[in-house]
Enzyme design. Sequence first.
Site: not given
Length: 192
Positions: A39, A67, A81
């Site tokens: 991303d 992650y 987000d």
Amino acid sequence: MISGILNVNKEVGISSNKCVSLVKKALDIKKVGHTGTLDLEAYGVLPIVIGKATRVSDYLMDDKKEYITEAVFGKRTDTLDYSGEVLDTSDIVFDKDQLLEVMEGFKGEITQIPPMYSAIKVNGQKLYDLARNGVEIERKVRKVNIYEFELLKYEFPKAKFKIICSKGTYIRTLIDDLGEKLGSFAYVDSLC
């Protein structure tokens, strides 16, 4: 001719493709690729394959991904987000034990619907381009594996997680789904 794998520490705001083009330019080489899109708002290791090493790209993409993410509970954004607009809020509070219990349901094989703000292409167009133009389309459900889902820190409304998962997993979707299962909302505040 140079061949190999270069681990690039991608910064927030730089696309995976931009990393590839910077390596191409710096090394003056044409055969360069990455091993899976991170991303734009994520940071961390992005393996870049160069020359003959591009042949192993598929093998690297199929491997497990790890992650570290921080989540904020009580709000949902359009991008899932911190960069998005807040769509929904909730004042539901839960304790660490409730969070750990709900997390258990996300381990193993699960299904996800990829977010609109993603690089997936539909009819030649990236979903995030459609989303930026206010268009939402139906996305196919996909199966992914969550091998580990560990709570590293919790202080409501924030939590920090370590996740080891299969390729194709959207951490933003995982956190959004976790928020929903808790009767609330959640978004990713940072992703490494």
